[in-house]
Design a protein around this motif. Structure first.
Motif, short mmCIF file in Angstrom:
data_model
loop_
_atom_site.label_atom_id
_atom_site.label_comp_id
_atom_site.label_asym_id
_atom_site.label_seq_id
_atom_site.Cartn_x
_atom_site.Cartn_y
_atom_site.Cartn_z
N CYS A 381 -0.46 -26.00 -1.41
CA CYS A 381 -0.54 -25.96 0.05
C CYS A 381 0.15 -24.70 0.55
O CYS A 381 1.31 -24.44 0.21
CB CYS A 381 0.15 -27.20 0.63
SG CYS A 381 0.32 -27.15 2.43
N CYS A 384 3.49 -25.84 2.88
CA CYS A 384 4.73 -26.39 2.33
C CYS A 384 4.92 -26.03 0.86
O CYS A 384 6.00 -26.24 0.31
CB CYS A 384 4.74 -27.91 2.50
SG CYS A 384 3.56 -28.74 1.44
N CYS A 397 -3.21 -31.94 1.33
CA CYS A 397 -1.78 -31.87 1.04
C CYS A 397 -1.12 -33.15 1.52
O CYS A 397 -1.13 -33.46 2.72
CB CYS A 397 -1.15 -30.67 1.75
SG CYS A 397 0.63 -30.62 1.51
N CYS A 400 2.22 -32.68 3.83
CA CYS A 400 1.86 -32.23 5.18
C CYS A 400 0.94 -33.22 5.86
O CYS A 400 0.86 -33.25 7.09
CB CYS A 400 1.16 -30.87 5.16
SG CYS A 400 2.23 -29.50 4.70
ZN LIG Z 1 1.64 -29.00 2.58
#
Ligand SMILES: [Zn+2]
Length: 471
Positions: A381, A384, A397, A400
Motif C-alpha cells: 500500500c 501505509c 489494503c 487502510c
Molecule cells: Zn494502507
C-alpha cells in the motif's frame, strides 16, 4: 510551454547582409538610449511602460535621431524595456533574501515584500538601500538584433521550393528578402540576430507543436508502472498507450491460429514425404509455409506496438524531468526460454521495447531515467506501507480499509522507491519483503522488530514469497 526555434539564412547576398547589420547597429543605439534613460529607479523602476516611453519620444522627437522606421524603434523600445524589467526582477530576488535575513516579524516582512512588488521601495530606507545595492545600473550590449512584429513581415515559397522571409529595411516599403534554409515558416514576433555572416531568425512556438522528440521534458518526478493493457500507468493515475493490450491480444490470437494451421500443413507435408510424394511436400513448403508474408505481418505489428509504446513514454516525459521506473532489462536472463508460449513471448518482447523507449526518449529529451527495485511495489500500500493483496486491477489494503487502482498504487510506490534509504536497485526481493514488513510492524507496535519473533516468522510462512515480477 514555449520553445525557441531558430531558422537560418542561406546564401544571403552581401548587400542585404550589410543593410541588416546597419539596421541592427542603429537599433542598438535605440537600446542604449532606453537603458540610459530608463534603466534605473526613475524609469522602469517607477512603473514606466514602453508605451509611455514611445509617446514621450514622439512628443520630443527623440526617435528622429536614429534613422530607422517607426515600427522598428518602437519594437526595440519594448524589447529593451522588457530586458530592464528582467534585470530589475533579478535584483528583487536578492532584496527578498535580504528582507528575510533582516526580520522574522511576519507583518513587517509582508509589508516590505508588498512595497517591493509594487515598486514602492524608495519610500522605505532599508529597501531603497538594498535596491540600490543590488540593482546595478545596466547598460545595453546588444547591437546585432532586429525585433520584427508578427504583422510586419511575410514569407513566400518560390518556384524552387525555397522559403523567403521579407522584413522591413531602413527605407519605407523596401523589404529585405532573406532566403531561409528551412521550409517551416517562422511565426509570431521575430528576433533577427546578425551573427557569423548570416541571419538567425529566432521565434517562439508552442512546445506542443514540436515533434515530440524535440519537445523539452517536463519538470516533475513521475513514477511509471509497466502494464499489459496499457503501456504505462504513471503515479498521477494517468494511463498511456491504452491501445497496447488490444494490439497484443489480437496479435496473440492471430499467431496462435496461424501456428495451428501451419503445424497442420507441416504434418501433411511430412506425411507426403514419408510416402514418397516429394512433389507435394515441396508444393506445400513453397506455397503454404512461406515466410515472406509472415515476416511482413510481423514487422508491421512490431512497428505498431513500438509507436504505441514510444508515444506513451513521450506523454510521460512531457511532464517529467525524472522518470522513475522498474529496470525492465535482463529480467528474463537465466531463465529457460519461453518456447512457443505466444503471450509470454509477446510480453517479454514488449518489456524490452518499453525499456528501450524509456532510455531513448529520456536521453533525447533530457529527462533523467532512474531505475529502482520494483519488488513488492504492486503488493504494498503506497499510503501505509502494508503488504496487501492484488486482485486483478485492484489492490486492497486492510489497515487502510481502502481499495486502490492496482497499477496506480504500484506507480506511486515505484516513484517512492527512488528515495528509499534501505531498498537499493539490487536488494534481493526476500530482503525487500523483510524491510517492508519490519516497517509496518514498527509502525504498529512502535517497537523495534525482532527478526526472529514468532509472529513475524509465522507471517512470513503464511505469505510465501511471490515472484517480484508477479503483477
Ligand atoms: Zn494502507
Amino acid at each position: 510551454m514555449k520553445a525557441t526555434r531558430i531558422a537560418y539564412s542561406t546564401a544571403l547576398n552581401v548587400g542585404k547582409h550589410v543593410a541588416l547589420v546597419e539596421q541592427a547597429r542603429r537599433l542598438g543605439r535605440v537600446r542604449s538610449e532606453v537603458w540610459q534613460r530608463y534603466g534605473s529607479v526613475g524609469g522602469v523602476g517607477s512603473g514606466l511602460t514602453d508605451r509611455q516611453v514611445r509617446d514621450r519620444w514622439l512628443a520630443d522627437g527623440t526617435h528622429v535621431r536614429f534613422g530607422v522606421l517607426a515600427n522598428a524603434w518602437k519594437e526595440t523600445v519594448r524589447d529593451a524595456m522588457a530586458d530592464i524589467a528582467a534585470n530589475l526582477a533579478a535584483a528583487k530576488v536578492e532584496v527578498r533574501r535580504a528582507i528575510t535575513r533582516r526580520t522574522n516579524d511576519p507583518a513587517e516582512r509582508k509589508r516590505m515584500f508588498t512595497a517591493l512588488a509594487v515598486d514602492r521601495w524608495a519610500e522605505d530606507p532599508f529597501l531603497d538601500r538594498q535596491m540600490r545595492k543590488h540593482w546595478k545600473r545596466g547598460r545595453n550590449r546588444t547591437h546585432d538584433q532586429i525585433v520584427v512584429r508578427a504583422d510586419k513581415y511575410n514569407t513566400v515559397v518560390d518556384g524552387r521550393g525555397r522559403l523567403w522571409l521579407a522584413v522591413p529595411g531602413l527605407q519605407r516599403r523596401r523589404m529585405v528578402r532573406i532566403p531561409l534554409s528551412t521550409t517551416v515558416a517562422p511565426a509570431g514576433t521575430l528576433r533577427l540576430i546578425l551573427r557569423g555572416g548570416r541571419v538567425e531568425v529566432h521565434y517562439q512556438i508552442d512546445a506542443s507543436q514540436l515533434r515530440s522528440s524535440q519537445r523539452p521534458c517536463g519538470g516533475r518526478t513521475v513514477g511509471v508502472d509497466k502494464g499489459y493493457t496499457e503501456a504505462l500507468t504513471d503515479s498521477d493515475g494517468a494511463r498511456h498507450g491504452c491501445g497496447l493490450g488490444e494490439l497484443l491480444s489480437s496479435e496473440s490470437d492471430r499467431l496462435k491460429e496461424r501456428n495451428r494451421r501451419r503445424a497442420k500443413l507441416r504434418s501433411i507435408a511430412n506425411n507426403a514425404a514419408r510416402h514418397g510424394d516429394h512433389a507435394k511436400e515441396h508444393r506445400i513448403a513453397a506455397n503454404n509455409l512461406g515466410t515472406v508474408k509472415r515476416d511482413r505481418q510481423a514487422a508491421r505489428h512490431r512497428a505498431r506496438v513500438r509507436t504505441e509504446i514510444f508515444t506513451a513514454v513521450h506523454r510521460v516525459v512531457d511532464k517529467a524531468a525524472t522518470v522513475v521506473a522498474e529496470d525492465l532489462t535482463n529480467r528474463f536472463a537465466g531463465r529457460t526460454t519461453l518456447g512457443r508460449n505466444v503471450n509470454r513471448r509477446l510480453a517479454a518482447w514488449t518489456k524490452g521495447v518499453t525499456a528501450e523507449a524509456l532510455a531513448s526518449v529520456s536521453e533525447r529529451r533530457g529527462s533523467a531515467l532512474v531505475h529502482v527495485n520494483a519488488a513488492y511495489t504492486s503488493q504494498t500500500c503506497h499510503r501505509c506501507g502494508a503488504l496487501g493483496r492484488r486482485g486483478g486491477d485492484r489492490f486492497h489494503c486492510t489497515p487502510c480499509g481502502v481499495v486502490w487502482q492496482a497499477d496506480v498504487n504500484a506507480a506511486i510506490n515505484i516513484r517512492q522507491r527512488a528515495g528509499d534509504p534501505d531498498i537499493a536497485l539490487h536488494t534481493p526481493h526476500q530482503r525487500v519483503k523483510q524491510i517492508l514488513q519490519d516497517r509496518t510492524d514498527r509502525h504498529r507496535t512502535r517497537l523495534p522488530v525482532q527478526d526472529s519473533s514468532p509472529a513475524a516468522a509465522e507471517r512470513r510462512a503464511n505469505h510465501p514469497n511471490r515472484s517480484a515480477m508477479s503483477k
